[in-house]
Design an enzyme around this catalytic site. Sequence first.
Site, PDB file in Angstrom:
ATOM      1  N   CYS A   7       4.030   0.545  -4.390  1.00  0.00           N
ATOM      2  CA  CYS A   7       5.141   0.031  -3.563  1.00  0.00           C
ATOM      3  C   CYS A   7       6.291   1.041  -3.585  1.00  0.00           C
ATOM      4  CB  CYS A   7       5.615  -1.327  -4.065  1.00  0.00           C
ATOM      5  SG  CYS A   7       4.574  -2.721  -3.565  1.00  0.00           S
ATOM      6  N   ASP A  30      -3.881  12.187  -4.151  1.00  0.00           N
ATOM      7  CA  ASP A  30      -3.983  11.658  -5.513  1.00  0.00           C
ATOM      8  C   ASP A  30      -3.452  12.700  -6.500  1.00  0.00           C
ATOM      9  OD1 ASP A  30      -6.041   9.272  -6.874  1.00  0.00           O
ATOM     10  OD2 ASP A  30      -5.267  10.863  -8.166  1.00  0.00           O
ATOM     11  N   HIS A  46       2.273  -5.174  -0.251  1.00  0.00           N
ATOM     12  CA  HIS A  46       1.677  -5.273  -1.582  1.00  0.00           C
ATOM     13  C   HIS A  46       0.553  -6.306  -1.589  1.00  0.00           C
ATOM     14  CE1 HIS A  46       1.364  -4.981  -5.959  1.00  0.00           C
ATOM     15  NE2 HIS A  46       1.087  -6.285  -5.893  1.00  0.00           N
ATOM     16  N   ASN A  86     -11.897   0.747  -5.994  1.00  0.00           N
ATOM     17  CA  ASN A  86     -12.138   0.223  -7.336  1.00  0.00           C
ATOM     18  C   ASN A  86     -11.430  -1.117  -7.432  1.00  0.00           C
ATOM     19  OD1 ASN A  86     -13.474   2.623  -8.073  1.00  0.00           O
ATOM     20  ND2 ASN A  86     -11.528   3.590  -8.624  1.00  0.00           N
ATOM     21  N   THR A  94      -7.029   0.846 -11.850  1.00  0.00           N
ATOM     22  CA  THR A  94      -5.899   1.065 -12.759  1.00  0.00           C
ATOM     23  C   THR A  94      -4.556   0.737 -12.110  1.00  0.00           C
ATOM     24  OG1 THR A  94      -5.760   3.409 -12.184  1.00  0.00           O
ATOM     25  CG2 THR A  94      -7.128   2.827 -14.079  1.00  0.00           C
ATOM     26  N   HIS A  97      -2.395  -2.259  -6.803  1.00  0.00           N
ATOM     27  CA  HIS A  97      -1.954  -2.320  -5.411  1.00  0.00           C
ATOM     28  C   HIS A  97      -3.127  -1.760  -4.629  1.00  0.00           C
ATOM     29  CE1 HIS A  97       1.388  -1.549  -2.221  1.00  0.00           C
ATOM     30  NE2 HIS A  97       0.239  -1.131  -1.670  1.00  0.00           N
ATOM     31  N   HIS A  99      -5.835   0.033  -2.744  1.00  0.00           N
ATOM     32  CA  HIS A  99      -5.901   1.416  -2.262  1.00  0.00           C
ATOM     33  C   HIS A  99      -7.354   1.829  -2.094  1.00  0.00           C
ATOM     34  CE1 HIS A  99      -5.792   1.510  -6.679  1.00  0.00           C
ATOM     35  NE2 HIS A  99      -6.574   2.570  -6.623  1.00  0.00           N
ATOM     36  N   HIS A 101      -9.717   5.257  -2.012  1.00  0.00           N
ATOM     37  CA  HIS A 101      -9.825   6.687  -2.276  1.00  0.00           C
ATOM     38  C   HIS A 101     -10.664   7.299  -1.157  1.00  0.00           C
ATOM     39  CE1 HIS A 101      -8.763   6.381  -6.713  1.00  0.00           C
ATOM     40  NE2 HIS A 101      -9.128   5.136  -6.477  1.00  0.00           N
TER      41      HIS A 101
END
Length: 113
Positions: A7, A30, A46, A86, A94, A97, A99, A101
């Site tokens: 955020c 990243d 969020h 993930n 981890t 929020h 996401h 990849h």
Amino acid sequence: MADCIFCMIANKEIPSNVVYEDDKIIVFHDLEPQAPVHVLIIPKKHIASLDEVQPEDAELLAHILGKVKEIAAMTGMDNGYRLVNNCGEDGMQTVKHLHFHLLGKRSMKWPPG
Ligand code: AMP
Ligand code: ZN
């Protein structure tokens, strides 16, 4: 949401290396790339994880998936790529929020670790 690092990135409260942004999403490199090109696609809204997606988020999810080929092209992934989410503990998520990849510019392996 307070204390959410993504955020804060979406709100420009902490810096990131942005490759694409519109009213719904932001895409940035990243910090610990796992491929020659490794960007994260996040909604500005969020949402803690894929598990928390609600029916009203369908349009947002479709927007994200619809942008993937454009982001891949603009980051030089001209020979394919891998899109990864993930989710939760077993998924080794981890940052809480949502996401995705997007990894490219090398040949991937299967199965993932
Ligand atoms: P995940 O393990 O799927 O939750 O992925 C979180 C990703 O966020 C990891 O690949 C981290 O390297 C990346 N990451 C964490 N903090 C930052 C940051 N401030 N800027 C860019 N990437 C980050
Ligand atoms: Zn957040």
